[in-house]
Scaffold this motif. Structure first.
Motif, PDB file in Angstrom:
ATOM      1  N   TRP B 166     -72.142 -21.874  16.849  1.00 30.26           N
ATOM      2  CA  TRP B 166     -70.752 -22.148  16.522  1.00 30.26           C
ATOM      3  C   TRP B 166     -70.414 -23.512  17.074  1.00 30.26           C
ATOM      4  O   TRP B 166     -71.149 -24.031  17.921  1.00 30.26           O
ATOM      5  N   ASP B 167     -69.338 -24.077  16.614  1.00 32.31           N
ATOM      6  CA  ASP B 167     -68.914 -25.334  17.178  1.00 32.31           C
ATOM      7  C   ASP B 167     -68.697 -25.152  18.683  1.00 32.31           C
ATOM      8  O   ASP B 167     -67.826 -24.390  19.090  1.00 32.31           O
ATOM      9  N   GLY B 168     -69.502 -25.819  19.492  1.00 36.87           N
ATOM     10  CA  GLY B 168     -69.336 -25.716  20.934  1.00 36.87           C
ATOM     11  C   GLY B 168     -70.078 -24.554  21.581  1.00 36.87           C
ATOM     12  O   GLY B 168     -69.956 -24.341  22.779  1.00 36.87           O
ATOM     13  N   ILE B 169     -70.826 -23.789  20.795  1.00 40.24           N
ATOM     14  CA  ILE B 169     -71.570 -22.664  21.373  1.00 40.24           C
ATOM     15  C   ILE B 169     -73.048 -22.763  20.969  1.00 40.24           C
ATOM     16  O   ILE B 169     -73.373 -22.850  19.792  1.00 40.24           O
ATOM     17  N   LEU B 170     -73.908 -22.767  21.987  1.00 35.44           N
ATOM     18  CA  LEU B 170     -75.348 -22.835  21.726  1.00 35.44           C
ATOM     19  C   LEU B 170     -75.999 -21.507  22.082  1.00 35.44           C
ATOM     20  O   LEU B 170     -75.529 -20.804  22.969  1.00 35.44           O
ATOM     21  N   ASP B 196     -76.002 -33.482  23.485  1.00 34.82           N
ATOM     22  CA  ASP B 196     -75.989 -33.948  22.092  1.00 34.82           C
ATOM     23  C   ASP B 196     -74.845 -33.350  21.287  1.00 34.82           C
ATOM     24  O   ASP B 196     -74.251 -34.024  20.448  1.00 34.82           O
ATOM     25  N   THR B 197     -74.577 -32.054  21.504  1.00 33.03           N
ATOM     26  CA  THR B 197     -73.584 -31.391  20.664  1.00 33.03           C
ATOM     27  C   THR B 197     -72.236 -31.265  21.359  1.00 33.03           C
ATOM     28  O   THR B 197     -71.270 -30.831  20.744  1.00 33.03           O
ATOM     29  N   GLY B 198     -72.187 -31.627  22.642  1.00 26.02           N
ATOM     30  CA  GLY B 198     -70.940 -31.467  23.382  1.00 26.02           C
ATOM     31  C   GLY B 198     -70.517 -30.010  23.484  1.00 26.02           C
ATOM     32  O   GLY B 198     -69.329 -29.708  23.516  1.00 26.02           O
ATOM     33  N   SER B 199     -71.478 -29.128  23.553  1.00 24.02           N
ATOM     34  CA  SER B 199     -71.161 -27.702  23.631  1.00 24.02           C
ATOM     35  C   SER B 199     -70.786 -27.313  25.051  1.00 24.02           C
ATOM     36  O   SER B 199     -71.348 -27.823  26.011  1.00 24.02           O
ATOM     37  N   SER B 200     -69.824 -26.397  25.170  1.00 25.80           N
ATOM     38  CA  SER B 200     -69.393 -26.013  26.518  1.00 25.80           C
ATOM     39  C   SER B 200     -69.889 -24.623  26.901  1.00 25.80           C
ATOM     40  O   SER B 200     -69.692 -24.196  28.027  1.00 25.80           O
ATOM     41  N   ILE B 201     -70.523 -23.912  25.942  1.00 28.08           N
ATOM     42  CA  ILE B 201     -71.046 -22.586  26.271  1.00 28.08           C
ATOM     43  C   ILE B 201     -72.477 -22.459  25.753  1.00 28.08           C
ATOM     44  O   ILE B 201     -72.779 -22.845  24.625  1.00 28.08           O
ATOM     45  N   ALA B 202     -73.355 -21.939  26.611  1.00 28.44           N
ATOM     46  CA  ALA B 202     -74.734 -21.707  26.197  1.00 28.44           C
ATOM     47  C   ALA B 202     -75.062 -20.233  26.423  1.00 28.44           C
ATOM     48  O   ALA B 202     -74.727 -19.676  27.465  1.00 28.44           O
ATOM     49  N   ILE B 203     -75.670 -19.613  25.422  1.00 28.48           N
ATOM     50  CA  ILE B 203     -76.082 -18.219  25.562  1.00 28.48           C
ATOM     51  C   ILE B 203     -77.599 -18.174  25.654  1.00 28.48           C
ATOM     52  O   ILE B 203     -78.307 -18.678  24.785  1.00 28.48           O
ATOM     53  N   LEU B 204     -78.088 -17.609  26.750  1.00 28.44           N
ATOM     54  CA  LEU B 204     -79.529 -17.488  26.962  1.00 28.44           C
ATOM     55  C   LEU B 204     -79.895 -16.045  26.635  1.00 28.44           C
ATOM     56  O   LEU B 204     -79.517 -15.136  27.369  1.00 28.44           O
ATOM     57  N   ASP B 205     -80.592 -15.834  25.524  1.00 26.21           N
ATOM     58  CA  ASP B 205     -80.907 -14.463  25.141  1.00 26.21           C
ATOM     59  C   ASP B 205     -82.315 -14.105  25.583  1.00 26.21           C
ATOM     60  O   ASP B 205     -83.293 -14.748  25.179  1.00 26.21           O
ATOM     61  N   SER B 265     -72.381  -9.369  21.774  1.00 28.84           N
ATOM     62  CA  SER B 265     -71.274  -9.292  22.734  1.00 28.84           C
ATOM     63  C   SER B 265     -71.136 -10.594  23.515  1.00 28.84           C
ATOM     64  O   SER B 265     -70.032 -10.968  23.927  1.00 28.84           O
ATOM     65  N   ALA B 266     -72.268 -11.307  23.705  1.00 31.61           N
ATOM     66  CA  ALA B 266     -72.192 -12.608  24.364  1.00 31.61           C
ATOM     67  C   ALA B 266     -71.411 -13.586  23.497  1.00 31.61           C
ATOM     68  O   ALA B 266     -70.576 -14.353  23.986  1.00 31.61           O
ATOM     69  N   LEU B 267     -71.661 -13.525  22.195  1.00 31.13           N
ATOM     70  CA  LEU B 267     -70.976 -14.417  21.261  1.00 31.13           C
ATOM     71  C   LEU B 267     -69.481 -14.119  21.262  1.00 31.13           C
ATOM     72  O   LEU B 267     -68.634 -15.014  21.259  1.00 31.13           O
ATOM     73  N   LYS B 268     -69.168 -12.826  21.297  1.00 33.10           N
ATOM     74  CA  LYS B 268     -67.773 -12.408  21.327  1.00 33.10           C
ATOM     75  C   LYS B 268     -67.082 -12.957  22.579  1.00 33.10           C
ATOM     76  O   LYS B 268     -65.974 -13.497  22.518  1.00 33.10           O
ATOM     77  N   HIS B 269     -67.806 -12.848  23.705  1.00 36.08           N
ATOM     78  CA  HIS B 269     -67.278 -13.366  24.960  1.00 36.08           C
ATOM     79  C   HIS B 269     -67.063 -14.874  24.860  1.00 36.08           C
ATOM     80  O   HIS B 269     -66.056 -15.414  25.326  1.00 36.08           O
ATOM     81  N   ALA B 270     -68.024 -15.554  24.247  1.00 33.34           N
ATOM     82  CA  ALA B 270     -67.919 -17.005  24.080  1.00 33.34           C
ATOM     83  C   ALA B 270     -66.710 -17.362  23.224  1.00 33.34           C
ATOM     84  O   ALA B 270     -65.988 -18.323  23.524  1.00 33.34           O
ATOM     85  N   PHE B 271     -66.461 -16.576  22.169  1.00 31.10           N
ATOM     86  CA  PHE B 271     -65.280 -16.799  21.327  1.00 31.10           C
ATOM     87  C   PHE B 271     -64.018 -16.678  22.170  1.00 31.10           C
ATOM     88  O   PHE B 271     -63.114 -17.502  22.084  1.00 31.10           O
ATOM     89  N   ASN B 272     -63.971 -15.645  22.985  1.00 27.77           N
ATOM     90  CA  ASN B 272     -62.821 -15.450  23.868  1.00 27.77           C
ATOM     91  C   ASN B 272     -62.606 -16.650  24.780  1.00 27.77           C
ATOM     92  O   ASN B 272     -61.480 -17.109  24.958  1.00 27.77           O
ATOM     93  N   MET B 273     -63.717 -17.127  25.375  1.00 27.45           N
ATOM     94  CA  MET B 273     -63.604 -18.253  26.296  1.00 27.45           C
ATOM     95  C   MET B 273     -63.070 -19.488  25.581  1.00 27.45           C
ATOM     96  O   MET B 273     -62.339 -20.286  26.159  1.00 27.45           O
ATOM     97  N   ASN B 274     -63.478 -19.663  24.336  1.00 24.35           N
ATOM     98  CA  ASN B 274     -63.015 -20.818  23.569  1.00 24.35           C
ATOM     99  C   ASN B 274     -61.722 -20.532  22.812  1.00 24.35           C
ATOM    100  O   ASN B 274     -61.322 -21.304  21.956  1.00 24.35           O
TER     101      ASN B 274
END
Lengths: 137, 288, 132
Positions: B166-170, B196-205, B265-274
């Motif tokens: 997502w924009d800002g989510i890796l 490079d992408t200026g992302s503020s959230i990274a999800i390590l699966d 659920s990590a992605l959902k959390h990331a959406f919440n944070m953003n």
């Protein structure tokens, strides 16, 4: 078998000397094609050791060498001073130990940044620290 | 009648090549699928020529002398190229040992009337060719090691894809064991992608990580801390129940890290944070 | 002696480190910043280290100190733009700068400072409401 490919030496007499040293080490590391992260680790390690040298011995000398072993190429730095020496090397190598007013991350932290680390010290005569970072280490 | 090594080699050069080639062609380890017979003959000829040129009675048992450098270099080259072409160690070994066979056959024919001389010369050749065998094996293994080394590098490169979900989510799915070399690669590619992408959230699966021990956990914590230093947040997802169990049993403290069971659920959390909301589109109103 | 300039932007102070740091320079920055926060009553400090290629344990400690010291003076410090290689090295060295706020770039650092201060102000407002 470790082969020395090139040699260079820099004298350290004051704090600002750390800047040209970093530049020189960077130059050498770039020349052998070392990656940015490994360069940064090596230069940071050098920075830590120069600080130790200045703090405890006042002055010293740094030998910069390009070395190769088998298919590996790397940079070896030797820091030698004629300072008071370290009485208990094992103690100095423990995380969190420091006689000066630092964090005590100096020697053990530095060791984690490089591939090979060795230290020799004679009380009253001086200390020699050698570190080696491989290009792909 | 032959009474010296040099003489024997010079006299029998062509016969030796013929005998050796025949032996190779007759052998059931012949791999004409990997190398044509012409090519094989050329390679053998080169080796025999150099052998005849190099070896004499004085140096035959001084294989460390620099006179043998060229010969060993050629042998190493042959062995190395065979390792890359996919010859088995057995096939490569038999290639050299069939040369020994050929030499012994000829020696026997030449010296059948003089068993003492036959024994002496055979012994000398035996030593020489044994060392050929050793060199061949050494370089064969070295050749294989190089193949493995290259593959390892390739695998570590392809196995750490950083995906912008997502924009800002890796997201970075880790598959396989996480050792320190791997962690280094993971960290580097993740942090670079953050810049490079200026992302503020990274999800390590870590769904694809077979086991998490204290060392792996330490590597994970390091990666999370480095991400934080850059100014981004890191969520670890894909924690299977057995991993949760081992983590607690080993007393690993993950309390400072946001962990989620699944990537979803990590992605959902990331959406919440953003401060993003995802909702089902309203059904289109039909105007009649 | 080299000096690192400190810029004032509204309630915030902005420091962009563009030169190679050595210990004395870093120590001076610490002193200058703390003095400046005190003098101006700044609510936030933004330190941009995107041009810094080396942060060793001493400079890491200085950054941590600046954050703690300004916090005592009621200002938050955000370190922005750390290079990936620098971050990896600091972690390997054993420094995670746990007391320091971080952000990807100056813009996000500013936004982070705004929310930190904003939430403080809200708290004060809440208290005010409560006492009414």
């Amino acid at each position: 078998m470790l082969i020395t490919l090139s040699k260079d030496s820099i004298a350290i007499t004051r704090e600002q000397d750390v800047v040209p040293l970093r530049n020189r080490v960077k130059e050498v590391a770039v020349k052998i094609g070392m990656g940015l992260v490994n360069q940064t680790k090596l230069i940071t390690a050098a920075s830590e050791l120069v600080r130790n040298m200045l703090r405890y011995a006042g002055t010293g000398n740094v030998l910069i060498e390009v070395v190769s072993r088998g298919r590996d190429t790397g940079v070896r730095l030797t820091f030698s001073d004629k300072g008071p020496g370290i009485a208990d090397i094992n103690l100095a190598m423990q995380d969190g130990y420091s006689t000066g007013k630092s964090l005590g991350l100096g020697l053990p932290g530095t060791k984690r940044l490089v591939n090979e680390f060795s230290i020799q010290s004679v009380v009253g005569q001086g200390t020699t620290v050698t570190i080696l970072k491989w290009k792909n280490g | 009648m032959t009474n010296s090594v040099a003489q024997f080699l010079k006299k029998n050069k062509d016969r030796l090549l013929d005998t050796w080639t025949q032996k190779q062609l007759a052998s059931d380890t012949l791999r004409d699928d990997l190398m044509s017979n012409d090519e094989l003959r050329l390679q053998s000829e080169e080796l025999v020529n150099l052998l005849v040129k190099t070896v004499n009675d004085e140096n035959i048992n001084q294989i460390e002398s620099s006179r043998f450098d060229e010969l060993f270099e050629l042998l190493s080259g042959i062995s190395m190229s065979r390792a890359r072409q996919g010859f088995s160690p057995r096939e490569t070994g038999l290639y050299i040992f069939s040369l020994k066979d050929a030499i012994f056959d000829l020696l026997q024919q030449d010296l059948s009337s003089d068993p003492v001389q036959l024994f002496e010369i055979s012994l000398k050749f035996n030593r020489l060719l044994d060392s050929f065998g050793v060199v061949t094996f050494e370089t064969f293994i070295k050749g294989r090691e190089e193949v493995i080394f290259r593959q390892t590098e390739e695998i570590s490169d392809i196995s750490t894809p950083v995906i912008q979900v997502w924009d800002g989510i890796l997201a970075l799915p880790i598959i396989g064991t996480l050792d320190s070399a791997r962690t280094q690669v993971v960290m580097e590619s993740l942090l670079q992608k953050i810049v490079d992408t200026g992302s503020s959230i990274a999800i390590l699966d870590i769904s694809g990580v077979p086991a998490v021990d204290s060392l792996v956990a330490q590597h994970l914590i390091k990666t999370v801390s480095a991400t934080r230093l850059m100014g981004a947040d890191c969520i670890i997802s894909g924690i299977r129940p057995e991993i949760a169990q081992t983590v607690v049993h080993l007393g690993i403290d993950l309390s400072n890290i946001i962990t989620k069971a699944t990537l979803a659920s990590a992605l959902k959390h990331a959406f919440n944070m953003n401060k993003l909301t995802v909702k089902r589109a309203e059904p289109e109103k039909k105007f009649l | 002696m080299d000096k690192i300039p400190i810029l004032r932007m509204g309630p915030f102070l902005l420091v962009t480190i563009q030169v190679d740091l050595y210990d004395r320079l870093a120590l001076n920055l610490e002193t200058d910043l703390v003095n400046m926060v005190h003098k101006t009553g700044a609510r936030g400090v933004l330190i941009d280290i995107s041009a810094v290629s080396i942060v060793d344990s001493f400079m890491g400690r200085i950054l941590g100190n600046i954050a703690s010291m300004t916090r005592v003076l009621d200002a938050e410090t955000v370190v922005v733009g750390m290079q990936p290689a620098v971050a990896i090295t600091l972690i390997e060295l054993g420094l995670s700068l746990s007391g320091v706020y971080t952000a990807l770039d100056v813009e996000r650092g500013m936004a982070l400072l705004q929310t930190k201060i904003g939430s403080d102000d809200e708290l004060i407002d809440d208290d005010a409401d409560h006492t009414e």
